[in-house]
Design a protein around this motif. Structure first.
Motif, PDB file in Angstrom:
ATOM      1  N   ILE A  50     115.815  92.571 -22.831  1.00  0.00           N
ATOM      2  CA  ILE A  50     114.630  91.774 -22.511  1.00  0.00           C
ATOM      3  C   ILE A  50     113.655  92.548 -21.638  1.00  0.00           C
ATOM      4  O   ILE A  50     112.429  92.457 -21.808  1.00  0.00           O
ATOM      5  N   ASP A  51     114.165  93.344 -20.702  1.00  0.00           N
ATOM      6  CA  ASP A  51     113.293  94.108 -19.811  1.00  0.00           C
ATOM      7  C   ASP A  51     112.347  95.013 -20.600  1.00  0.00           C
ATOM      8  O   ASP A  51     111.177  95.172 -20.241  1.00  0.00           O
ATOM      9  N   THR A  56     111.115  94.499 -23.511  1.00  0.00           N
ATOM     10  CA  THR A  56     110.062  93.727 -24.185  1.00  0.00           C
ATOM     11  C   THR A  56     108.961  93.328 -23.209  1.00  0.00           C
ATOM     12  O   THR A  56     107.862  92.970 -23.627  1.00  0.00           O
ATOM     13  N   GLN A  57     109.247  93.389 -21.931  1.00  0.00           N
ATOM     14  CA  GLN A  57     108.276  92.983 -20.911  1.00  0.00           C
ATOM     15  C   GLN A  57     107.444  94.150 -20.394  1.00  0.00           C
ATOM     16  O   GLN A  57     106.598  93.978 -19.522  1.00  0.00           O
ATOM     17  N   SER A  58     107.686  95.339 -20.940  1.00  0.00           N
ATOM     18  CA  SER A  58     106.934  96.522 -20.541  1.00  0.00           C
ATOM     19  C   SER A  58     106.005  96.965 -21.672  1.00  0.00           C
ATOM     20  O   SER A  58     106.449  97.182 -22.805  1.00  0.00           O
ATOM     21  N   SER A  59     104.727  97.108 -21.386  1.00  0.00           N
ATOM     22  CA  SER A  59     103.761  97.543 -22.401  1.00  0.00           C
ATOM     23  C   SER A  59     104.040  98.976 -22.852  1.00  0.00           C
ATOM     24  O   SER A  59     103.654  99.378 -23.952  1.00  0.00           O
ATOM     25  N   ALA A  85     112.795  86.161 -27.831  1.00  0.00           N
ATOM     26  CA  ALA A  85     112.240  87.490 -27.621  1.00  0.00           C
ATOM     27  C   ALA A  85     112.147  88.277 -28.928  1.00  0.00           C
ATOM     28  O   ALA A  85     111.205  89.033 -29.149  1.00  0.00           O
ATOM     29  N   TYR A 142     108.611  89.469 -29.993  1.00  0.00           N
ATOM     30  CA  TYR A 142     108.364  90.877 -29.680  1.00  0.00           C
ATOM     31  C   TYR A 142     108.814  91.848 -30.766  1.00  0.00           C
ATOM     32  O   TYR A 142     108.093  92.797 -31.093  1.00  0.00           O
TER      33      TYR A 142
END
Length: 334
Positions: free
Chosen positions: A86-87, A89-92, A133, A137
């Motif tokens: 998940i981490d 997916t949260q980073s561009s 997610a 994503y």
């Protein structure tokens, strides 16, 4: 010179052509081979042995979206990026890195062992959260909305255990709760297995039944075994497992790719797997398992060309140049 004798120049040309044919054959073998690598170590000599002809390996991944471009040419081994958890997916930056990968990268792995703990390398994600997610994503990479092109994506890869299968069931149920029509579309399935050959065959059969036999899809999904090994066993037991497993996977139609866990030296093995899984000994020579995994033409103890030997050759060459130059100066002075 008789008719049966060849001029030395012609003999050299024939040898060159034969060598070229051998190199082409080796390249074709690597490109069609299912065999790959999970994990790349930091020793240059090891990497060169694994990634250059006549190595049969065709692809690798390292549990991240970042390719080892400074160590492995993109035209030699196909790099397969992974969105680990998940981490990521949260980073561009994750999408930007994947977008920038060479066109030879076509497949994308998602969520490593979400049914496992972070301490053991898993991503520890609840099936409901993973489904959300994945749809938000990961699926856009498949449609080309992310990643710059249409990627072939995999469902999350679980541990090879009953818990892993239960997680996949809940994940698929959650996918259809979110999207009743499409669920979580996927192009291939990733699998992990740590254990004996018989257990591997059973686990692959279970996944094939779950995704293909019991599916209404018109086309079957291929399986990639992205991690496999037999933990806490001797080198002989590991090699025996390989001798059973590799031919089986090569012939199994629904297995498209596979990778051994242990492309490192024995000192770098973790306590859980034990050092019997390592492809390299501490001195950089192939272990018995390493020679078996690379196959025909490779022998136990064989080493790749390393930075040290290359540096030594450069120093010797430079020394010869200086020596010849000095001789020329002396001769000229005489």
């Amino acid at each position: 010179m008789t008719q049966n004798e060849l001029h030395p120049r012609h003999s050299w040309r024939i040898s060159k052509q034969a060598l070229y044919t051998i190199l082409l054959a080796s390249s074709a073998l690597a490109q069609t081979s299912k065999r790959g690598l999970a994990s790349i170590n930091t020793h240059i000599s090891d990497i060169r042995l694994l990634s250059t002809s006549p190595s049969p390996l065709s692809w690798y991944y390292n549990w991240s979206p970042y390719a080892n471009t400074n160590q492995i040419p993109a035209d030699r081994l196909q790099f397969v990026p992974m969105i680990h958890g998940i981490d990521a997916t949260q980073s561009s930056q994750t999408e930007q890195v994947i977008r920038g990968l060479p066109q030879s990268s076509t497949h994308l792995l998602s969520f490593n062992e979400p049914d496992g703990t972070t301490g053991s390398g898993g991503s520890s994600i609840k099936p409901e959260d993973a489904a959300k997610a994945y749809i938000e994503y990961v699926v856009p990479f498949r449609t080309g909305k992310s990643g710059g092109r249409n990627w072939k994506i995999s469902h999350p890869v679980t541990t090879g255990s009953p818990n892993g299968l239960n997680w996949l069931r809940k994940f698929n149920e959650s996918c259809y709760k979110i999207d009743k029509t499409n669920g979580c579309p996927t192009d291939f399935i990733a699998a992990h297995w740590y254990g004996a050959y018989v257990g591997l065959t059973a686990w692959l059969g279970t996944l094939n039944e779950f995704y293909n036999t019991n599916s209404s899809s018109s086309s079957d999904l291929k399986i990639w075994v992205t991690e496999m090994a037999v933990p806490q066993q001797s080198a002989d037991a590991t090699t025996q497992m390989m001798n059973q497993t590799l031919p089986y996977l090569d012939k199994l139609e629904y297995v498209e790719k596979y990778a051994w866990f242990g492309a490192f030296r024995t000192n770098d093995a973790n306590a859980w797997t034990g050092n019997g899984v390592a492809l390299f000994a501490n001195d950089g020579g192939l272990t018995k398992a390493g020679a078996t995994y690379l196959g025909s033409g490779f022998t136990e103890g064989q080493k790749g060309e390393g930075a040290e030997s290359a540096a030594m050759e450069m120093r010797v060459s430079l020394g010869m140049v200086l020596l010849v130059s000095a001789c020329i100066i002396v001769v000229g002075a005489l």
